[in-house]
Write a protein that holds these residues in place. Structure first.
Motif, PDB file in Angstrom:
ATOM      1  N   LEU A  72       0.612  -1.622   0.296  1.00  0.00           N
ATOM      2  CA  LEU A  72       0.108  -0.142  -0.200  1.00  0.00           C
ATOM      3  C   LEU A  72       0.829   1.364   0.001  1.00  0.00           C
ATOM      4  O   LEU A  72       1.580   1.403   1.209  1.00  0.00           O
ATOM      5  CB  LEU A  72      -0.828  -0.128   1.222  1.00  0.00           C
ATOM      6  N   GLU A  73       0.769   1.633  -0.957  1.00  0.00           N
ATOM      7  CA  GLU A  73       1.993   3.564  -0.916  1.00  0.00           C
ATOM      8  C   GLU A  73       1.007   4.389  -0.044  1.00  0.00           C
ATOM      9  O   GLU A  73      -0.296   4.353  -0.338  1.00  0.00           O
ATOM     10  CB  GLU A  73       0.956   4.003  -2.809  1.00  0.00           C
ATOM     11  N   LEU A  74       1.609   4.538   0.831  1.00  0.00           N
ATOM     12  CA  LEU A  74       1.379   5.943   1.452  1.00  0.00           C
ATOM     13  C   LEU A  74       0.356   7.121   0.747  1.00  0.00           C
ATOM     14  O   LEU A  74       1.506   7.885  -0.210  1.00  0.00           O
ATOM     15  CB  LEU A  74       2.450   6.738   2.433  1.00  0.00           C
ATOM     16  N   TYR A  75      -0.487   7.993   0.998  1.00  0.00           N
ATOM     17  CA  TYR A  75      -0.645   9.635  -0.542  1.00  0.00           C
ATOM     18  C   TYR A  75      -0.356  10.461   0.170  1.00  0.00           C
ATOM     19  O   TYR A  75      -0.560  10.987   0.986  1.00  0.00           O
ATOM     20  CB  TYR A  75      -2.382   8.947  -0.280  1.00  0.00           C
ATOM     21  N   LYS A  76       1.250  10.926  -0.622  1.00  0.00           N
ATOM     22  CA  LYS A  76       1.637  11.821  -0.234  1.00  0.00           C
ATOM     23  C   LYS A  76       1.523  12.348   0.239  1.00  0.00           C
ATOM     24  O   LYS A  76       1.433  13.975   1.055  1.00  0.00           O
ATOM     25  CB  LYS A  76       0.533  13.056  -1.214  1.00  0.00           C
ATOM     26  N   TYR A 116      -9.071   5.003   3.103  1.00  0.00           N
ATOM     27  CA  TYR A 116      -8.406   3.617   3.876  1.00  0.00           C
ATOM     28  C   TYR A 116      -7.445   4.833   4.273  1.00  0.00           C
ATOM     29  O   TYR A 116      -6.450   5.239   3.401  1.00  0.00           O
ATOM     30  CB  TYR A 116      -8.182   2.714   3.370  1.00  0.00           C
ATOM     31  N   THR A 117      -7.021   4.959   5.908  1.00  0.00           N
ATOM     32  CA  THR A 117      -6.241   4.742   6.929  1.00  0.00           C
ATOM     33  C   THR A 117      -5.531   3.498   7.049  1.00  0.00           C
ATOM     34  O   THR A 117      -6.130   2.139   7.716  1.00  0.00           O
ATOM     35  CB  THR A 117      -6.529   6.167   7.322  1.00  0.00           C
ATOM     36  N   VAL A 118      -3.887   3.989   6.689  1.00  0.00           N
ATOM     37  CA  VAL A 118      -3.567   3.217   8.059  1.00  0.00           C
ATOM     38  C   VAL A 118      -3.388   4.356   9.581  1.00  0.00           C
ATOM     39  O   VAL A 118      -2.375   5.324   9.457  1.00  0.00           O
ATOM     40  CB  VAL A 118      -2.198   2.061   7.358  1.00  0.00           C
ATOM     41  N   ARG A 148      -5.559   0.289  -4.102  1.00  0.00           N
ATOM     42  CA  ARG A 148      -6.056   0.009  -5.345  1.00  0.00           C
ATOM     43  C   ARG A 148      -7.440  -1.496  -5.102  1.00  0.00           C
ATOM     44  O   ARG A 148      -8.373  -1.695  -4.656  1.00  0.00           O
ATOM     45  CB  ARG A 148      -4.793  -1.432  -6.798  1.00  0.00           C
ATOM     46  N   SER A 149      -8.144  -1.629  -6.780  1.00  0.00           N
ATOM     47  CA  SER A 149      -9.969  -1.395  -6.569  1.00  0.00           C
ATOM     48  C   SER A 149      -9.495  -3.297  -5.558  1.00  0.00           C
ATOM     49  O   SER A 149      -9.913  -3.123  -4.697  1.00  0.00           O
ATOM     50  CB  SER A 149     -10.499  -1.513  -8.338  1.00  0.00           C
ATOM     51  N   TYR A 150      -8.758  -3.898  -6.510  1.00  0.00           N
ATOM     52  CA  TYR A 150      -8.403  -5.420  -5.748  1.00  0.00           C
ATOM     53  C   TYR A 150      -7.589  -5.139  -4.564  1.00  0.00           C
ATOM     54  O   TYR A 150      -8.207  -6.371  -3.327  1.00  0.00           O
ATOM     55  CB  TYR A 150      -7.399  -6.216  -6.348  1.00  0.00           C
ATOM     56  N   LEU A 198      -8.324  -5.450   2.484  1.00  0.00           N
ATOM     57  CA  LEU A 198      -8.815  -4.500   3.516  1.00  0.00           C
ATOM     58  C   LEU A 198     -10.299  -4.112   3.829  1.00  0.00           C
ATOM     59  O   LEU A 198     -10.705  -4.235   4.930  1.00  0.00           O
ATOM     60  CB  LEU A 198      -8.820  -2.880   3.118  1.00  0.00           C
ATOM     61  N   ASP A 199     -11.730  -4.494   2.928  1.00  0.00           N
ATOM     62  CA  ASP A 199     -12.808  -4.816   3.659  1.00  0.00           C
ATOM     63  C   ASP A 199     -12.827  -5.664   4.261  1.00  0.00           C
ATOM     64  O   ASP A 199     -13.186  -5.852   5.191  1.00  0.00           O
ATOM     65  CB  ASP A 199     -13.453  -4.505   2.701  1.00  0.00           C
ATOM     66  N   ARG A 200     -12.524  -6.921   3.825  1.00  0.00           N
ATOM     67  CA  ARG A 200     -12.010  -8.229   4.727  1.00  0.00           C
ATOM     68  C   ARG A 200     -11.615  -7.788   6.397  1.00  0.00           C
ATOM     69  O   ARG A 200     -12.193  -8.758   6.806  1.00  0.00           O
ATOM     70  CB  ARG A 200     -11.402  -9.300   3.870  1.00  0.00           C
TER      71      ARG A 200
END
Length: 351
Positions: free
Chosen positions: A8-12, A102-104, A120-122, A127-129
């Motif tokens: 998961l890439e951290l967003y900016k 989504y956040t971590v 990403r969509s997949y 993450l929902d799981r």
């Protein structure tokens, strides 16, 4: 239970946060190397960090680093760490969803902060799981690659075992990247497109090398690797879908541990086998199969390309992509014959 790892890439992240991640990595690496030489590392707890430094550092990271160092030292896998990325177990890293984002959240130098990620969509499905309690988190790792920061998040999950009784054999090669066999049915993936792409990129890099454009060469290699990875994903998905639709319960593939030494020439071992990621393809097939409840077994590849269905084994039986038995005259595509023998595990399974 199958395991996959989400990258998961951290967003900016702002410069301040990037500097903090760098600082955390530096402290953790120095601490890990200090621990390697500590006489009482096997008895260490988070309190030992005070012997190393007076700096404030999250105990969650300290405890995980102690566990990692103990494991590495026990198996003598490290004399020194070039990088010891900060890691967080499932109690210290939390996945949440805020609206469409989504956040971590995980401990940092000052306090615990929630960080948005590019999902990403997949990845969103997984993450929902996690959020719904349908999958379990493993130990996550904060790391940097190509100037971007990521969280590597392992996930384990339950799947219902396939009730299929059939066995699929998969032969990996150069002229045909993969040949899958299920009884009388087969699936072929030609390697000519891949060979063309490799030659094109290699020629481009030779020109760039003469012009000493090193940065452009690096970008070219990265672009080729991304193409190959995407190609492997498509092949592995088609293979597993083929297995599911035909009632396969077990997929068998050859052991690739010694594939470089088994190459017939240095040229083959270098340009072809190294540049095409057979291991990557094999691992993609493995985890997709496990997600579908299909068991994967590894087969000793010895004699799988030389043995006829009548049992006669001779190196001369195979010539290129043509297999013709010198004893009974049986003729078949050589890679398909290999896939059939792999399905039968004629040389036994690798423990």
């Amino acid at each position: 239970m199958p395991t996959i790892t989400l990258k998961l890439e951290l967003y900016k992240p702002i410069k301040f946060k990037q500097a903090m991640y760098e600082r955390m990595t530096q402290i953790n690496t120095k601490f890990a190397n200090w621990l390697l030489l500590h006489p009482d590392v096997n008895k260490a707890t988070s309190k030992i960090f005070k012997e190393f430094s007076d700096e404030k550092f999250p105990s969650a990271i300290i405890n995980q680093t102690i566990r990692d160092v103990k494991s590495q030292k026990k198996h003598q896998q490290a004399r020194a760490f070039r990088k010891m990325w900060c890691s967080f177990n499932n109690q210290n890293l939390k996945v949440e969803k805020n609206g469409d984002f989504y956040t971590v959240s995980f401990p940092m130098l000052e306090k615990r902060i929630g960080v948005p990620v590019v999902a990403r969509s997949y990845q969103q499905q997984w993450l929902d799981r996690i959020i719904d309690g349908m999958a379990k988190q493993g130990t996550a790792k904060l790391y940097k690659k190509k100037r971007k920061w990521f969280i590597a998040l392992p996930i384990t999950f339950d799947v219902e075992a396939s009730q299929g009784e059939k066995v699929m054999g998969i032969d990996l090669g150069l002229r045909y990247l993969a040949v899958a066999s299920i009884g009388t049915k087969s699936l072929f993936f030609k390697g000519n497109q891949c060979a063309y792409i490799r030659r094109r990129y290699a020629a481009k890099r030779r020109k760039l090398g003469k012009a000493k454009k090193l940065d452009a060469i690096r970008k070219s290699k990265n672009k080729e690797a991304r193409w190959m990875k995407d190609h492997n994903h498509k092949i592995s998905r088609q293979i597993v879908n083929f297995a599911v639709s035909n009632g396969v319960g077990i997929i068998r593939m050859e052991d690739l541990t010694d594939i470089r030494n088994r190459a017939k020439s240095k040229k083959e071992a270098g340009r072809n086998l190294h540049s095409w990621s057979f291991y990557q393809l094999k691992e993609m097939i493995r985890y997709k199969a496990e997600m579908a409840g299909i068991r994967v077994e590894i087969v000793n590849p010895e004699y799988t390309s030389q043995t006829c269905k009548c049992g006669y084994r001779e190196k001369a039986n195979r010539s290129g992509i043509r297999f013709k038995c010198k004893q009974c005259g049986y003729t078949i595509h050589a890679d398909l014959n290999g896939a059939i023998n792999i399905a039968k595990a004629i040389s036994g399974l690798v423990a």
